[in-house]
Design a protein around this motif. Structure first.
Motif, PDB file in Angstrom:
ATOM      1  N   MET A  61      99.708   9.366 -35.872  1.00 29.52           N
ATOM      2  CA  MET A  61      99.696   8.250 -35.358  1.00 29.52           C
ATOM      3  C   MET A  61     100.959   7.241 -35.567  1.00 29.52           C
ATOM      4  SD  MET A  61      97.438   7.887 -32.920  1.00 29.52           S
ATOM      5  CE  MET A  61      97.770   6.076 -32.684  1.00 29.52           C
ATOM      6  N   ASP A  62     101.508   7.503 -36.735  1.00 31.82           N
ATOM      7  CA  ASP A  62     102.573   6.486 -37.043  1.00 31.82           C
ATOM      8  C   ASP A  62     103.696   6.984 -36.195  1.00 31.82           C
ATOM      9  OD1 ASP A  62     101.122   5.307 -39.169  1.00 31.82           O
ATOM     10  OD2 ASP A  62     101.904   6.747 -40.543  1.00 31.82           O
ATOM     11  N   LYS A  63     104.064   8.388 -35.999  1.00 32.55           N
ATOM     12  CA  LYS A  63     104.966   8.831 -35.299  1.00 32.55           C
ATOM     13  C   LYS A  63     104.946   8.384 -33.923  1.00 32.55           C
ATOM     14  CE  LYS A  63     106.238  12.745 -38.202  1.00 32.55           C
ATOM     15  NZ  LYS A  63     106.421  14.354 -38.217  1.00 32.55           N
ATOM     16  N   VAL A  64     103.653   8.459 -33.360  1.00 34.56           N
ATOM     17  CA  VAL A  64     103.391   8.171 -31.888  1.00 34.56           C
ATOM     18  C   VAL A  64     103.801   6.577 -31.596  1.00 34.56           C
ATOM     19  CG1 VAL A  64     101.709   7.938 -30.212  1.00 34.56           C
ATOM     20  CG2 VAL A  64     101.930  10.082 -31.761  1.00 34.56           C
ATOM     21  N   ARG A  65     103.369   5.861 -32.790  1.00 31.94           N
ATOM     22  CA  ARG A  65     103.434   4.534 -32.523  1.00 31.94           C
ATOM     23  C   ARG A  65     104.845   4.023 -32.535  1.00 31.94           C
ATOM     24  NH1 ARG A  65     100.631   3.429 -36.569  1.00 31.94           N
ATOM     25  NH2 ARG A  65      98.616   3.418 -35.389  1.00 31.94           N
ATOM     26  N   ALA A  66     105.502   4.705 -33.301  1.00 34.11           N
ATOM     27  CA  ALA A  66     107.123   4.530 -33.337  1.00 34.11           C
ATOM     28  C   ALA A  66     107.798   4.986 -32.347  1.00 34.11           C
ATOM     29  CB  ALA A  66     107.592   5.327 -34.641  1.00 34.11           C
ATOM     30  N   ALA A  67     107.553   6.170 -31.592  1.00 36.93           N
ATOM     31  CA  ALA A  67     108.079   6.654 -30.483  1.00 36.93           C
ATOM     32  C   ALA A  67     107.818   5.555 -29.333  1.00 36.93           C
ATOM     33  CB  ALA A  67     107.535   7.936 -30.218  1.00 36.93           C
ATOM     34  N   PHE A  68     106.648   5.063 -28.982  1.00 39.19           N
ATOM     35  CA  PHE A  68     106.375   4.004 -28.179  1.00 39.19           C
ATOM     36  C   PHE A  68     107.292   2.830 -28.320  1.00 39.19           C
ATOM     37  CE2 PHE A  68     103.144   6.894 -26.634  1.00 39.19           C
ATOM     38  CZ  PHE A  68     102.817   6.586 -25.440  1.00 39.19           C
ATOM     39  N   ASN A  72     109.819   1.465 -25.763  1.00 40.12           N
ATOM     40  CA  ASN A  72     109.760  -0.046 -25.319  1.00 40.12           C
ATOM     41  C   ASN A  72     110.699  -0.870 -25.486  1.00 40.12           C
ATOM     42  OD1 ASN A  72     108.266  -2.191 -23.964  1.00 40.12           O
ATOM     43  ND2 ASN A  72     107.556  -3.027 -25.917  1.00 40.12           N
ATOM     44  N   THR A  73     111.503  -0.672 -26.661  1.00 36.32           N
ATOM     45  CA  THR A  73     112.661  -1.364 -26.916  1.00 36.32           C
ATOM     46  C   THR A  73     113.862  -0.903 -26.100  1.00 36.32           C
ATOM     47  OG1 THR A  73     111.919  -1.496 -29.323  1.00 36.32           O
ATOM     48  CG2 THR A  73     114.375  -1.924 -28.882  1.00 36.32           C
ATOM     49  N   CYS A  74     113.827   0.329 -25.871  1.00 43.27           N
ATOM     50  CA  CYS A  74     115.111   0.569 -24.934  1.00 43.27           C
ATOM     51  C   CYS A  74     114.643   0.407 -23.233  1.00 43.27           C
ATOM     52  CB  CYS A  74     115.059   2.362 -25.135  1.00 43.27           C
ATOM     53  SG  CYS A  74     115.890   2.651 -26.696  1.00 43.27           S
ATOM     54  N   ARG A  75     113.459  -0.217 -23.079  1.00 33.83           N
ATOM     55  CA  ARG A  75     113.186  -0.662 -21.542  1.00 33.83           C
ATOM     56  C   ARG A  75     112.941   0.426 -20.851  1.00 33.83           C
ATOM     57  NH1 ARG A  75     117.556  -5.704 -20.371  1.00 33.83           N
ATOM     58  NH2 ARG A  75     117.017  -6.817 -22.314  1.00 33.83           N
ATOM     59  N   MET A 138      95.644   6.503 -26.347  1.00 35.15           N
ATOM     60  CA  MET A 138      95.066   5.608 -27.521  1.00 35.15           C
ATOM     61  C   MET A 138      95.267   4.374 -27.505  1.00 35.15           C
ATOM     62  SD  MET A 138      96.644   8.308 -30.493  1.00 35.15           S
ATOM     63  CE  MET A 138      98.425   8.459 -29.522  1.00 35.15           C
ATOM     64  N   PRO A 139      94.170   3.569 -27.829  1.00 28.23           N
ATOM     65  CA  PRO A 139      94.210   2.132 -27.605  1.00 28.23           C
ATOM     66  C   PRO A 139      95.179   1.574 -28.382  1.00 28.23           C
ATOM     67  CG  PRO A 139      92.088   2.893 -28.319  1.00 28.23           C
ATOM     68  CD  PRO A 139      92.972   4.255 -28.454  1.00 28.23           C
ATOM     69  N   GLU A 140      95.800   2.130 -29.179  1.00 26.23           N
ATOM     70  CA  GLU A 140      97.036   1.569 -30.014  1.00 26.23           C
ATOM     71  C   GLU A 140      98.347   1.428 -29.108  1.00 26.23           C
ATOM     72  OE1 GLU A 140      94.274   3.262 -32.893  1.00 26.23           O
ATOM     73  OE2 GLU A 140      95.229   3.800 -31.019  1.00 26.23           O
ATOM     74  N   LEU A 141      98.321   2.279 -27.960  1.00 22.19           N
ATOM     75  CA  LEU A 141      99.447   2.341 -27.338  1.00 22.19           C
ATOM     76  C   LEU A 141      99.912   0.905 -26.310  1.00 22.19           C
ATOM     77  CD1 LEU A 141      99.445   6.008 -26.026  1.00 22.19           C
ATOM     78  CD2 LEU A 141     100.668   5.087 -28.060  1.00 22.19           C
ATOM     79  N   GLY A 142      98.640   0.397 -26.596  1.00 20.60           N
ATOM     80  CA  GLY A 142      99.000  -1.115 -25.669  1.00 20.60           C
ATOM     81  C   GLY A 142      98.056  -1.345 -24.487  1.00 20.60           C
TER      82      GLY A 142
END
Length: 748
Positions: A61-68, A72-75, A138-142
């Motif tokens: 989940m840490d890697k997935v969250r970092a990837a998203f 998102n930062t790169c639009r 996953m709900p963590e994706l927003g």
């Protein structure tokens, strides 16, 4: 060619985009990190085939969250969502195949079974919920990713479900309602409602779910309340709603509630609709049964209370009026119904509708056709009057013994200064007047414009009842007159008091005459001008019967020198004892029958014409009927047509005993032939026939209004146009006049 300025602008934009995608890293290390994040995100979002034997991949989940976060930062998140949606579309066939398989199985059961099996639909719902959970990000994706997924998934699901799925959902929801308070069903899992919510089926089929509750309420109300009128049912229905419907409503309509107050608030709207539907169903049922409820009154008081409450909740007053008017027209207001039954139903209608609607608007609308129909019935007044005086032969009395006796109430002018005055109800018609509630008799009398008709009919009925009393006990009639004085006033009953006084005076006079000279004649002496017209006849009594009359009249003149008796020889009863050679015959017969048998004391054989000539001008049918009485008793025999012979010796075989045979004819009680009000009016109208005949002769065809206008110039004419119309109809039946296109003319 591009200008230098344009080239510089494009170069600046390129450097900005590259820097954002490279994330400020040296070289292209940032692009490589973005690519790795992209690949991880697309793998995480890629749909998984739950039919596959291999388990789904597991990610950190840490890697997935970092990837998203990087994407998102790169639009690039919108582009990722587009790719995610495309990926969902590519793999939707897996879900489609599952849906087709389950629905094919369900539709097969529909073809071979009368009822659908909710178990198959339940399995499909759970299967779709599994697909949903397997593909859900996953709900963590927003929120953006989650909402995009829900919209895409539900759109596809609703697009592939066939029309029969709605029927299956309804069957499944109905099964959850049927097992709310009973033992849990083996095939109904308690998590069915969360699955519905996950898939969005509750919002999608909200009306269908509500219809299940409506139909269940309708079925229960009809099963438990049909033709059960003795007790109110609304209380039991509300308890049943609280025990059965409210617990079922919690899952579809109060999901997510954290307290009872919150659940109550969430269910307030739908609960109000279900409560309204329960009242409406009961109101519809009672409206349909209203005619029979009125027939069953007062045993149907419970149903009336329910209907009153339902009408306050459901605005169906117009439907109730229409239903009752239609039922009355079909079942009551027709020639096959007896007038007493119509009056009894009308009285019950008054009492019932006063319970349902005290202001009287419903009664005013329902009663109008009944009142018009009763007004046209010739025996309505007689039936009402018979009930007033307690005539046993009139069936159930229209008057409630518990109601206080009070004077006839006249319509009152509204007093707007009365502090208790209220405006007319909103559904009252223009002719409605909110008068004070009157008693039943006042309502019945108000069918006619004047109470004079009732007074005349009272006189006729009282005359009949007085003339059949033989024991001299007039207490009941005296009590009736006192009661009627309260209702109609003393002035209206003065003639009736004179009639009652005549009966007591007649008995006193007879006792005096008998004390001077005993006689077997006991006449009833009445005052001609105070009694209703009696049917006239010109028969005269022969032989010893005439002698008895003359002797009694002589003694009466001695006692009352200023008065004389005029015998109505065709009225009354005669008790005879006939002594024949081999037997004695006792009989109570009419004066005409007694006159005929008296003539046979002169000779044994008479013809019908000879008998009529001796007795007086009478109808041959009446004479034949009187002689048939003696033929049936074996006293006379018709040897030839209209030739009668006295049988001194009976022709039938007798027993070996030498004792005389005594034959007794049972007395036949008949009402005295007092002319009814209609007959009296018809006789009085005959006086004006010469006027009508002269009009039609001189002026030709005339309308009824024109005849009425001209008759008003005749001395003493006071008839209404309705009475004139009835007389003209009778004249038409006799062939005296004809009627065509609204005009009357003499018959030819």
């Amino acid at each position: 060619m591009a200008t230098n300025a344009l080239r510089a602008q494009v170069a600046a934009k390129w450097q900005e985009s590259f820097g954002r995608l490279n994330h400020g890293e040296p070289g292209i290390s940032g692009l490589i990190a973005l690519s790795e994040a992209w690949n991880l995100a697309t793998d995480v979002l890629r749909p998984y085939n739950i039919n596959s034997m291999s388990p789904p991949p597991v990610y950190s989940m840490d890697k997935v969250r970092a990837a998203f976060e990087l994407i998102n930062t790169c639009r690039r998140l919108p582009v990722l969502l587009e790719a995610f949606v495309d990926d969902l579309h590519k793999h939707q066939s897996w879900i489609t195949d599952d849906v087709k398989e389950h629905m094919a199985q369900y539709e097969d059961t529909l073809r071979f079974q009368e009822t659908s099996d909710p178990d198959i639909i339940q399995k499909l719902v759970y299967r779709l919920a599994e697909w949903y959970k397997a593909w859900a990000p996953m709900p963590e994706l927003g929120h953006i990713v989650t909402s995009t997924y829900i919209l895409t998934f539900q759109t596809h699901i609703f697009s592939i479900l066939p029309p029969s799925f709605a029927k299956g959902i309804k069957s499944l929801v109905a099964a959850t309602l049927e097992h709310t308070s009973s033992e849990p069903s083996s095939h109904l899992h308690p998590s069915i409602w969360p699955a519905f919510e996950t898939l969005g089926l509750i919002e999608r089929y909200e009306n269908l779910i509500a219809s299940v509750g409506y139909e269940h309420i309708e079925s229960y109300v009809l099963d438990t309340c049909t033709e059960k009128w003795d007790e109110p049912m609304l209380g039991d229905l509300r308890d049943w709603m609280a025990d059965r419907i409210v617990p079922w409503m919690i899952m579809p309509y109060a999901r997510g509630a954290t307290s009872a107050d919150e659940a109550r608030s969430m269910m307030q709207g739908v609960g109000s609709r279900f409560d309204f539907h329960m009242h409406k169903t009961l109101c519809d049922l009672r409206t349909k049964e209203i005619f029979d409820i009125i027939v069953d009154h007062p045993d149907s008081a419970g149903a009336l209370q329910d209907l009153k409450e339902c009408l306050q909740r459901v605005d169906q007053r117009a439907e109730l009026v229409q239903s009752l008017r239609s039922a009355n027209q079909r079942r009551l207001l027709h020639p096959g119904a007896d007038t007493k039954d119509i009056l009894a139903q009308y009285v019950s209608t008054i009492r019932c509708l006063r319970v349902i609607d005290p202001p009287g608007v419903l009664l005013f609308k329902v009663a109008d056709p009944i009142r018009k129909y009763l007004r046209d019935r010739p025996d309505t007044i007689r039936c009402i009057v018979a009930s007033l005086v307690g005539d046993e032969e009139s069936g159930d009395s229209l008057v409630d013994d518990n109601e206080p006796i009070q004077p006839l109430q006249q319509p009152e002018v509204e007093d707007y200064t009365d502090p208790e005055w209220n405006p007319e109800p909103v559904d009252a018609g223009p002719e409605f007047r909110a008068n004070k509630t009157s008693d039943i008799i006042s309502t019945l009398v108000s069918i006619y414009d004047s109470k004079d008709l009732f007074i005349k009919e009272l006189q006729v009925l009282l005359a009949q009842r007085l003339l059949i009393i033989k024991d001299g006990n007039y207490d009941k009639e005296r009590r009736n007159i006192e009661i009627l004085k309260i209702r109609f006033g003393e002035a209206a009953l003065q003639v009736c008091e004179v009639m009652l006084r005549d009966m007591t005076d007649s008995r006193r006079i007879d006792q005096h005459v008998q004390s001077q000279k005993t006689s077997c004649v006991h006449p009833t002496i009445i005052s001609q001008h105070f009694w209703p017209t009696l049917e006239s006849s010109d028969i005269s009594m022969p032989g010893q019967l005439k002698e008895l009359q003359e002797n009694y009249a002589k003694e009466f003149s001695t006692f009352k020198p200023d008065k004389r008796l005029r015998w109505l020889s065709h009225l009354g009863r005669v008790h005879l004892e006939l002594e024949l050679e081999d037997r004695k015959v006792e009989a109570d017969v009419t004066p005409l029958e007694a006159a005929f048998i008296e003539l046979f004391s002169e000779k044994d054989v008479w013809t019908l014409d000879e008998l009529i000539s001796r007795v007086g001008p009478i109808n041959r049918n009446m004479a034949s009927k009187a002689l048939a009485t003696w033929v049936d008793m074996g006293v006379l025999k018709e040897d030839e047509e209209n030739i009668f012979r006295l049988l001194e010796i009976a022709e039938e075989p007798t027993s070996g005993s030498q004792a005389p045979i005594i034959r007794t004819a049972p007395p036949v009680e008949e009402l005295p032939p007092v002319m009814s009000v209609q007959q009296q009016q018809a006789e009085q109208m005959k006086v004006y026939w010469k006027f009508i005949e002269g009009m039609l002769t001189n002026l030709g065809s005339l309308s009824l209004d024109r005849i009425q206008t001209m008759l008003k110039f005749a001395p003493g004419y006071d008839r209404t146009i309705d009475q004139l119309g009835s007389f003209m109809e009778g004249a038409k039946r006799e062939g005296l006049v004809t009627f065509k296109d609204g005009m009357w003319k003499l018959g030819r």
